[in-house]
Write a protein that holds these residues in place. Structure first.
Motif, PDB file in Angstrom:
ATOM      1  N   SER A   1      22.729  13.053  18.398  1.00 56.99           N
ATOM      2  CA  SER A   1      23.160  12.272  17.234  1.00 56.99           C
ATOM      3  C   SER A   1      22.482  12.722  15.943  1.00 56.99           C
ATOM      4  CB  SER A   1      22.863  10.784  17.459  1.00 56.99           C
ATOM      5  OG  SER A   1      23.586  10.295  18.569  1.00 56.99           O
ATOM      6  N   ALA A   2      21.709  13.795  16.007  1.00 51.78           N
ATOM      7  CA  ALA A   2      21.006  14.364  14.848  1.00 51.78           C
ATOM      8  C   ALA A   2      19.964  13.412  14.273  1.00 51.78           C
ATOM      9  CB  ALA A   2      21.993  14.789  13.754  1.00 51.78           C
ATOM     10  N   LEU A   3      19.462  12.501  15.087  1.00 48.64           N
ATOM     11  CA  LEU A   3      18.337  11.646  14.692  1.00 48.64           C
ATOM     12  C   LEU A   3      17.069  12.280  15.258  1.00 48.64           C
ATOM     13  CD1 LEU A   3      19.930   8.128  15.318  1.00 48.64           C
ATOM     14  CD2 LEU A   3      19.541   9.245  13.106  1.00 48.64           C
ATOM     15  N   LEU A   4      16.618  13.326  14.571  1.00 50.07           N
ATOM     16  CA  LEU A   4      15.567  14.169  15.130  1.00 50.07           C
ATOM     17  C   LEU A   4      14.224  13.451  15.222  1.00 50.07           C
ATOM     18  CD1 LEU A   4      16.387  17.616  13.483  1.00 50.07           C
ATOM     19  CD2 LEU A   4      17.384  16.515  15.497  1.00 50.07           C
ATOM     20  N   SER A   5      13.917  12.625  14.221  1.00 45.72           N
ATOM     21  CA  SER A   5      12.665  11.861  14.290  1.00 45.72           C
ATOM     22  C   SER A   5      12.683  10.932  15.495  1.00 45.72           C
ATOM     23  CB  SER A   5      12.459  11.047  13.008  1.00 45.72           C
ATOM     24  OG  SER A   5      12.234  11.889  11.900  1.00 45.72           O
ATOM     25  N   ASP A   6      13.834  10.314  15.749  1.00 46.06           N
ATOM     26  CA  ASP A   6      13.953   9.434  16.902  1.00 46.06           C
ATOM     27  C   ASP A   6      13.834  10.198  18.212  1.00 46.06           C
ATOM     28  OD1 ASP A   6      14.064   6.982  15.771  1.00 46.06           O
ATOM     29  OD2 ASP A   6      16.221   6.689  15.973  1.00 46.06           O
ATOM     30  N   ALA A   7      14.358  11.419  18.250  1.00 47.13           N
ATOM     31  CA  ALA A   7      14.245  12.240  19.458  1.00 47.13           C
ATOM     32  C   ALA A   7      12.783  12.545  19.764  1.00 47.13           C
ATOM     33  CB  ALA A   7      15.045  13.536  19.296  1.00 47.13           C
ATOM     34  N   LEU A   8      12.032  12.899  18.724  1.00 48.92           N
ATOM     35  CA  LEU A   8      10.604  13.141  18.904  1.00 48.92           C
ATOM     36  C   LEU A   8       9.887  11.863  19.321  1.00 48.92           C
ATOM     37  CD1 LEU A   8       9.882  15.395  15.776  1.00 48.92           C
ATOM     38  CD2 LEU A   8      10.054  16.123  18.167  1.00 48.92           C
ATOM     39  N   LEU A   9      10.341  10.748  18.758  1.00 49.72           N
ATOM     40  CA  LEU A   9       9.739   9.459  19.096  1.00 49.72           C
ATOM     41  C   LEU A   9       9.902   9.141  20.579  1.00 49.72           C
ATOM     42  CD1 LEU A   9       8.450   6.775  18.206  1.00 49.72           C
ATOM     43  CD2 LEU A   9      10.752   5.967  17.636  1.00 49.72           C
ATOM     44  N   GLN A  10      11.055   9.484  21.146  1.00 51.46           N
ATOM     45  CA  GLN A  10      11.292   9.197  22.564  1.00 51.46           C
ATOM     46  C   GLN A  10      10.321   9.964  23.456  1.00 51.46           C
ATOM     47  OE1 GLN A  10      13.298   6.751  23.525  1.00 51.46           O
ATOM     48  NE2 GLN A  10      13.786   6.431  21.359  1.00 51.46           N
ATOM     49  N   LEU A  11       9.990  11.194  23.072  1.00 52.30           N
ATOM     50  CA  LEU A  11       9.000  11.960  23.843  1.00 52.30           C
ATOM     51  C   LEU A  11       7.635  11.276  23.798  1.00 52.30           C
ATOM     52  CD1 LEU A  11       9.945  15.618  22.777  1.00 52.30           C
ATOM     53  CD2 LEU A  11      10.547  14.422  24.897  1.00 52.30           C
TER      54      LEU A  11
END
Length: 209
Positions: free
Chosen positions: A58-68
């Motif tokens: 979804s191109a929510l890159l900050s959120d992707a990093l947050l999930q890690l």
């Protein structure tokens, strides 16, 4: 053309199925955390694995990093809650900080969010770069407060969740939008429940430990 439509439909169904499963697991995590159940952390770990894929697509890159980060915190939280329970002879205890320490934490976290937002806005294709960055860094901080069993973690989540409702609605992540509406309500309830527990328990926990 028909093949393309079929593939697009299959991909849409898969994504929303994953979103629904991740949403249910995330909701289980919050409810279990509210009840101070150790099993909230395995639910969180499974949910974050699925959400990492969803946020990246979804191109929510900050959120992707947050999930890690959430995945790592799920393992830390499991260990920390076990440690706290052993320290207090099997009792569930929570702690709290003075308001000045919260103000310092907010100032530092907000500054980090501005820096992350600048990087995301200027060097990536991230949407809602500054807003997403702020919810990301405050979620990082608030998750750490959950692992430390700090009462006021729920107040941070009320604000984070309310902002996230707007972002996810704009990205058409409907299960997530609904989830964060529920999160906001649960976070309010969680604050009052944990505060009542804090006021009733023997003051064994040392703030900030």
């Amino acid at each position: 053309m028909m093949v393309w439509l079929s593939n697009a439909l299959d991909e849409w169904q898969l994504m929303h199925s994953l979103e629904l499963l991740a949403t249910l697991l995330a909701l289980a995590y919050v409810i279990l955390a509210l009840r101070q159940s150790l099993w909230c952390w395995p639910a969180a770990l499974l949910s974050t694995i699925l959400f990492t894929h969803i946020m990246w697509d979804s191109a929510l890159l900050s959120d992707a990093l947050l999930q890690l980060y959430y995945a790592a915190m799920a393992m830390y939280g499991w260990w920390r809650w076990q440690q706290l329970k052993q320290q207090h002879q099997g009792h569930n205890t929570v702690s709290e900080w003075p308001w000045r320490r919260h103000l310092q934490l907010i100032a530092v976290t907000g500054a980090v969010g501005l820096l992350l937002g600048y990087l995301m806005a200027n060097y990536t294709h991230a949407d809602f770069a500054y807003l997403d960055a702020q919810t990301t860094v405050f979620s990082v901080m608030a998750t750490w407060l959950v692992a430390r069993k700090l009462v006021s973690n729920w107040l941070y989540w009320v604000v984070i969740d309310a902002i996230s409702i707007y972002v996810y609605a704009q990205k058409h992540l409907y299960f997530l939008t609904l989830l964060f509406m529920l999160y906001t309500i649960i976070a309010l309830a969680g604050y009052f429940i944990w505060r009542a527990n804090y006021q009733q328990q023997p003051q064994l926990a040392v703030p900030g430990r």
